[in-house]
Design an enzyme around this catalytic site. Structure first.
Site, PDB file in Angstrom:
ATOM      1  N   LYS A 142      10.841 -34.829  11.176  1.00  0.00           N
ATOM      2  CA  LYS A 142      12.505 -34.768  10.811  1.00  0.00           C
ATOM      3  C   LYS A 142      12.563 -34.974   9.552  1.00  0.00           C
ATOM      4  CE  LYS A 142      15.421 -38.520  11.224  1.00  0.00           C
ATOM      5  NZ  LYS A 142      16.122 -38.937  10.633  1.00  0.00           N
ATOM      6  N   ASN A 143      12.349 -36.393   9.116  1.00  0.00           N
ATOM      7  CA  ASN A 143      12.259 -36.315   7.764  1.00  0.00           C
ATOM      8  C   ASN A 143      12.166 -35.284   6.406  1.00  0.00           C
ATOM      9  OD1 ASN A 143      14.489 -37.882   8.409  1.00  0.00           O
ATOM     10  ND2 ASN A 143      12.981 -39.860   7.775  1.00  0.00           N
ATOM     11  N   ARG A 173      24.224 -37.750   7.882  1.00  0.00           N
ATOM     12  CA  ARG A 173      24.005 -37.889   6.708  1.00  0.00           C
ATOM     13  C   ARG A 173      23.495 -37.021   5.650  1.00  0.00           C
ATOM     14  NH1 ARG A 173      25.746 -41.659   3.859  1.00  0.00           N
ATOM     15  NH2 ARG A 173      23.803 -41.786   2.428  1.00  0.00           N
ATOM     16  N   CYS A 181      26.359 -45.845   7.194  1.00  0.00           N
ATOM     17  CA  CYS A 181      26.533 -45.955   8.612  1.00  0.00           C
ATOM     18  C   CYS A 181      26.157 -47.762   8.627  1.00  0.00           C
ATOM     19  CB  CYS A 181      25.065 -44.390   9.089  1.00  0.00           C
ATOM     20  SG  CYS A 181      23.569 -45.323   8.347  1.00  0.00           S
ATOM     21  N   ARG A 215      25.574 -47.171   2.025  1.00  0.00           N
ATOM     22  CA  ARG A 215      24.638 -46.035   1.765  1.00  0.00           C
ATOM     23  C   ARG A 215      25.338 -44.800   0.905  1.00  0.00           C
ATOM     24  NH1 ARG A 215      21.413 -43.832   6.860  1.00  0.00           N
ATOM     25  NH2 ARG A 215      20.235 -42.251   5.345  1.00  0.00           N
ATOM     26  N   PRO A 216      25.339 -44.919  -0.576  1.00  0.00           N
ATOM     27  CA  PRO A 216      26.252 -44.453  -1.097  1.00  0.00           C
ATOM     28  C   PRO A 216      25.133 -43.272  -2.010  1.00  0.00           C
ATOM     29  CG  PRO A 216      25.427 -46.446  -2.125  1.00  0.00           C
ATOM     30  CD  PRO A 216      24.473 -46.607  -0.873  1.00  0.00           C
ATOM     31  N   ILE A 217      25.579 -42.556  -2.250  1.00  0.00           N
ATOM     32  CA  ILE A 217      24.868 -41.547  -3.070  1.00  0.00           C
ATOM     33  C   ILE A 217      25.117 -41.290  -4.786  1.00  0.00           C
ATOM     34  CG2 ILE A 217      25.012 -40.051  -0.955  1.00  0.00           C
ATOM     35  CD1 ILE A 217      27.972 -37.712  -2.613  1.00  0.00           C
ATOM     36  N   LEU A 223      23.144 -41.905  -6.803  1.00  0.00           N
ATOM     37  CA  LEU A 223      21.893 -41.635  -7.757  1.00  0.00           C
ATOM     38  C   LEU A 223      21.393 -40.209  -7.535  1.00  0.00           C
ATOM     39  CD1 LEU A 223      20.051 -45.107  -6.313  1.00  0.00           C
ATOM     40  CD2 LEU A 223      20.887 -43.804  -8.738  1.00  0.00           C
ATOM     41  N   ASP A 233      11.502 -47.130   8.442  1.00  0.00           N
ATOM     42  CA  ASP A 233      11.909 -46.546   9.745  1.00  0.00           C
ATOM     43  C   ASP A 233      11.045 -46.894  10.736  1.00  0.00           C
ATOM     44  OD1 ASP A 233      12.614 -43.367   8.245  1.00  0.00           O
ATOM     45  OD2 ASP A 233      13.690 -45.215   8.024  1.00  0.00           O
ATOM     46  N   ILE A 282      15.325 -51.998   2.681  1.00  0.00           N
ATOM     47  CA  ILE A 282      15.451 -50.657   1.559  1.00  0.00           C
ATOM     48  C   ILE A 282      17.360 -50.972   2.244  1.00  0.00           C
ATOM     49  CG2 ILE A 282      15.317 -48.172   1.740  1.00  0.00           C
ATOM     50  CD1 ILE A 282      13.087 -49.934   0.520  1.00  0.00           C
ATOM     51  N   ARG A 342      17.969 -37.910  18.383  1.00  0.00           N
ATOM     52  CA  ARG A 342      18.002 -37.566  17.250  1.00  0.00           C
ATOM     53  C   ARG A 342      16.779 -37.199  15.940  1.00  0.00           C
ATOM     54  NH1 ARG A 342      20.335 -41.216  13.725  1.00  0.00           N
ATOM     55  NH2 ARG A 342      19.816 -39.531  12.005  1.00  0.00           N
TER      56      ARG A 342
HETATM   57  C1  EPZ Z   1      16.054 -41.779   4.145  1.00  0.00           C
HETATM   58  O1  EPZ Z   1      17.330 -41.385   3.530  1.00  0.00           O
HETATM   59  C2  EPZ Z   1      15.223 -40.955   5.289  1.00  0.00           C
HETATM   60  N1  EPZ Z   1      15.723 -40.119   5.964  1.00  0.00           N
HETATM   61  C3  EPZ Z   1      15.487 -42.447   6.225  1.00  0.00           C
HETATM   62  O2  EPZ Z   1      15.882 -42.510   7.575  1.00  0.00           O
HETATM   63  C4  EPZ Z   1      15.017 -43.306   5.081  1.00  0.00           C
HETATM   64  O3  EPZ Z   1      14.871 -44.396   6.451  1.00  0.00           O
HETATM   65  C5  EPZ Z   1      14.961 -43.537   4.096  1.00  0.00           C
HETATM   66  O4  EPZ Z   1      15.127 -42.329   3.688  1.00  0.00           O
HETATM   67  C6  EPZ Z   1      14.407 -44.632   3.509  1.00  0.00           C
HETATM   68  O5  EPZ Z   1      13.143 -43.701   3.438  1.00  0.00           O
HETATM   69  C7  EPZ Z   1      16.160 -38.606   5.881  1.00  0.00           C
HETATM   70  O6  EPZ Z   1      14.691 -38.034   5.097  1.00  0.00           O
HETATM   71  C8  EPZ Z   1      17.095 -37.635   6.389  1.00  0.00           C
HETATM   72  P1  EPZ Z   1      17.941 -43.372   0.698  1.00  0.00           P
HETATM   73  P2  EPZ Z   1      17.539 -41.929   1.788  1.00  0.00           P
HETATM   74  O7  EPZ Z   1      18.011 -42.914  -0.323  1.00  0.00           O
HETATM   75  O8  EPZ Z   1      16.861 -40.314   1.252  1.00  0.00           O
HETATM   76  C9  EPZ Z   1      20.211 -47.187  -1.837  1.00  0.00           C
HETATM   77  C10 EPZ Z   1      15.811 -41.664   9.761  1.00  0.00           C
HETATM   78  O9  EPZ Z   1      15.427 -43.230  10.625  1.00  0.00           O
HETATM   79  N2  EPZ Z   1      20.875 -45.356  -2.406  1.00  0.00           N
HETATM   80  O10 EPZ Z   1      15.980 -43.173  -0.021  1.00  0.00           O
HETATM   81  O11 EPZ Z   1      19.633 -41.995   2.752  1.00  0.00           O
HETATM   82  C11 EPZ Z   1      20.354 -46.812  -0.179  1.00  0.00           C
HETATM   83  O12 EPZ Z   1      21.017 -46.846  -0.112  1.00  0.00           O
HETATM   84  C12 EPZ Z   1      16.071 -42.486   8.872  1.00  0.00           C
HETATM   85  O13 EPZ Z   1      14.849 -41.499  10.185  1.00  0.00           O
HETATM   86  C13 EPZ Z   1      21.674 -45.838  -3.054  1.00  0.00           C
HETATM   87  O14 EPZ Z   1      21.890 -47.129  -3.609  1.00  0.00           O
HETATM   88  O15 EPZ Z   1      17.622 -42.801   1.560  1.00  0.00           O
HETATM   89  C14 EPZ Z   1      18.860 -47.440   0.664  1.00  0.00           C
HETATM   90  O16 EPZ Z   1      19.280 -48.585  -0.201  1.00  0.00           O
HETATM   91  C15 EPZ Z   1      17.148 -43.602   8.946  1.00  0.00           C
HETATM   92  N3  EPZ Z   1      22.082 -44.786  -3.719  1.00  0.00           N
HETATM   93  C16 EPZ Z   1      17.788 -46.825  -0.464  1.00  0.00           C
HETATM   94  O17 EPZ Z   1      18.728 -46.729  -2.143  1.00  0.00           O
HETATM   95  C17 EPZ Z   1      21.981 -43.749  -3.553  1.00  0.00           C
HETATM   96  O18 EPZ Z   1      22.469 -41.993  -4.380  1.00  0.00           O
HETATM   97  C18 EPZ Z   1      17.220 -46.369  -0.148  1.00  0.00           C
HETATM   98  O19 EPZ Z   1      17.674 -44.953   0.339  1.00  0.00           O
HETATM   99  C19 EPZ Z   1      20.777 -43.199  -2.522  1.00  0.00           C
HETATM  100  C20 EPZ Z   1      20.008 -44.609  -2.189  1.00  0.00           C
END
Ligand code: EPZ
Length: 437
Positions: free
Chosen positions: A39-40, A108, A132, A137-139, A141, A323, A345, A415
């Site tokens: 999925k990811n 998301r 969520c 989960r801010p964006i 970065l 995950d 995480i 999902r």
């Molecule tokens: C991906 O989410 C996966 N989703 C998530 O899987 C997975 O848990 C996660 O990576 C970590 O491995 C998909 O690929 C669709 P991150 P993503 O940005 O990219 C912080 C599942 O169960 N952060 O790596 O959204 C964030 O808050 C899902 O399949 C910032 O602070 O995760 C988190 O604490 C759930 N600012 C950490 O970084 C940002 O701009 C890692 O998040 C982005 C992230």
């Protein structure tokens, strides 16, 4: 659409929302299960097709509600999407840069359309993805990366917009509070493929899903090196073309079945996995007294005697995946002794704890850690799924528990797990899907 048709759609959605799984526990799993596509990996790869006007073909696509959802989002942008027999055919001949507010807000993962839209159209507008249940989960970065390429970011009326006359390659550091960001790396990498010059991302995510995306982009004519390492270099090109690609197998689905086999004292073979993506999980299962054997692309899982308690800390790849944290916690409730599960995480990824307690588990939360006092037999009860991986943990606990467990709101599971009840039934589980009464 007539009133009757609308009523039918609402009714169908309501029934889906109200589905649950009924599990009669205590049966050791036996037999073979084949892993679906990841999925990811498929979600950002679907978004990447927006980078070209030519047709793209993606194979081993899992039949998941998130995939269907991403298909609807691409269609709302103007792309043609066809999905049949595990193959997606997508052509984004003419597209617009503004996504449907409600559609995007609801998933998301759809934030990863921003990079391709910015790369191709030099502007992208999407609804801000809310938080969520597992974290804020801010964006920030993602946006930092786009700004480094020369984009101007504005946030207004619930929308975030990135726009630039042109994108220019840059060196940027993408590490954050919890280390690297998976979709942040994917988004910036996709935008940079059509920028002028070279972009170097430091502290990039090393997840196999990022590598799979880079493979697809290179097949489209991009020039990316270093994917899978913390330093990724992207040399911008004028345009990208169509490509054909087979998605990697889902390592989290494989980990989930491996843990389910261990929890039920079973013996299974997981077919079509990528054992080289699962080192951290296999290491912890071995330490917990579970035999994990590689046989080519297959994994043989069987439990030898009593489980042992192990401590787990979630980390970016190649550390233990967040995950698989909930599923591992369910297993540790069955192992005599104390195990400490630390989530590094996501700040609130313990929604499954109170539901596991309904089945008789003894777990205390202390800051980012859960202290699991395991070994007490679990007994079946009605429980509520809160998110994708928490629901997988409840299914595993239900398979190991005495009596009957009813897992409600299984739309969370659909999902991310293709036909989970059918696959488990083939492994001998007594599980059925039903509409909640
Ligand atoms: C991906 O989410 C996966 N989703 C998530 O899987 C997975 O848990 C996660 O990576 C970590 O491995 C998909 O690929 C669709 P991150 P993503 O940005 O990219 C912080 C599942 O169960 N952060 O790596 O959204 C964030 O808050 C899902 O399949 C910032 O602070 O995760 C988190 O604490 C759930 N600012 C950490 O970084 C940002 O701009 C890692 O998040 C982005 C992230």
């Amino acid at each position: 659409m007539s009133a009757a048709e609308i009523a039918t759609v609402i009714d169908r959605r309501y029934r889906k929302f109200m589905e649950s799984l009924l599990i009669k526990g205590g049966v050791p799993l036996h037999g073979e299960v084949t892993v679906s596509g990841a999925k990811n990996a498929v979600l950002p790869i679907m978004a990447a097709t927006l980078l070209t006007s030519e047709p793209c073909v993606i194979h081993r696509v899992p039949n998941l509600s998130d995939v269907k959802f991403m298909g609807q989002i691409l269609t709302s942008l103007g792309a043609r999407v066809a999905f049949a027999g595990g193959t997606l055919r997508i052509q984004a001949r003419k597209i617009r840069g503004v996504g449907d507010y409600d559609l995007i807000r609801r998933m998301r993962g759809s934030v990863c359309i921003m990079g391709p839209l910015l790369g191709r159209l030099k502007q992208a507008t999407v609804s801000l993805p809310g938080g969520c249940v597992i974290g804020a989960r801010p964006i920030n970065l993602h946006l930092k990366g786009f700004e480094a390429l020369g984009a101007k970011i504005t946030i207004a009326c619930g929308y975030v917009r990135a726009a630039a006359k042109q994108l220019t390659g840059a060196d940027l550091f993408l590490g954050g509070r919890a280390g690297s960001t998976v979709l942040g790396t994917a988004n910036v990498m996709m935008a940079a493929t059509l920028a002028e010059g070279v972009t170097v991302i430091e502290s990039a995510a090393c997840e196999p899903e990022v590598v799979d995306l880079a493979c697809f982009l290179n097949a489209m004519g991009a020039q990316i090196t270093g994917a899978g390492s913390p330093t990724i270099a992207i040399t911008g090109v004028k345009e990208l073309h169509g490509a054909e690609h087979e998605v990697i197998p889902d390592r989290i689905e494989a980990a989930t079945y491996a843990i389910a086999a261990a929890a039920t004292n079973g013996e299974i073979t997981i077919k079509g996995a990528r054992p080289d993506h699962l080192h951290a999980v296999m290491d912890k299962l071995n330490a917990a007294g579970v035999r994990v054997e590689r046989r080519g692309a297959d994994l043989m899982i069987c439990r030898h005697g009593r489980l042992k308690s192990v401590d787990v800390t979630t980390l970016p790849y190649s550390g233990f995946p967040t995950d698989a944290q909930a599923q591992m916690m369910a297993l540790m409730t069955l192992s005599p002794g104390i195990s400490i599960i630390t989530e590094r995480i996501f700040e609130s990824r313990f929604m499954h704890v109170s539901e596991l307690a309904r089945l008789g588990a003894d777990i205390e939360i202390e800051g980012p850690s859960a202290i699991v006092k395991g070994g007490k037999p679990l007994s079946g009860a009605p429980v509520m799924a809160s998110d994708l991986r928490a629901s997988a943990a409840l299914v595993i606990a239900g398979l190991a528990a005495k009596g009957t467990t009813q897992v409600n709101r299984v739309y969370h599971l659909d999902r991310g797990y293709e036909n989970i009840d059918r696959k488990l039934r083939r492994l001998g589980a007594r599980i059925e899907r039903m509409e909640e009464t």
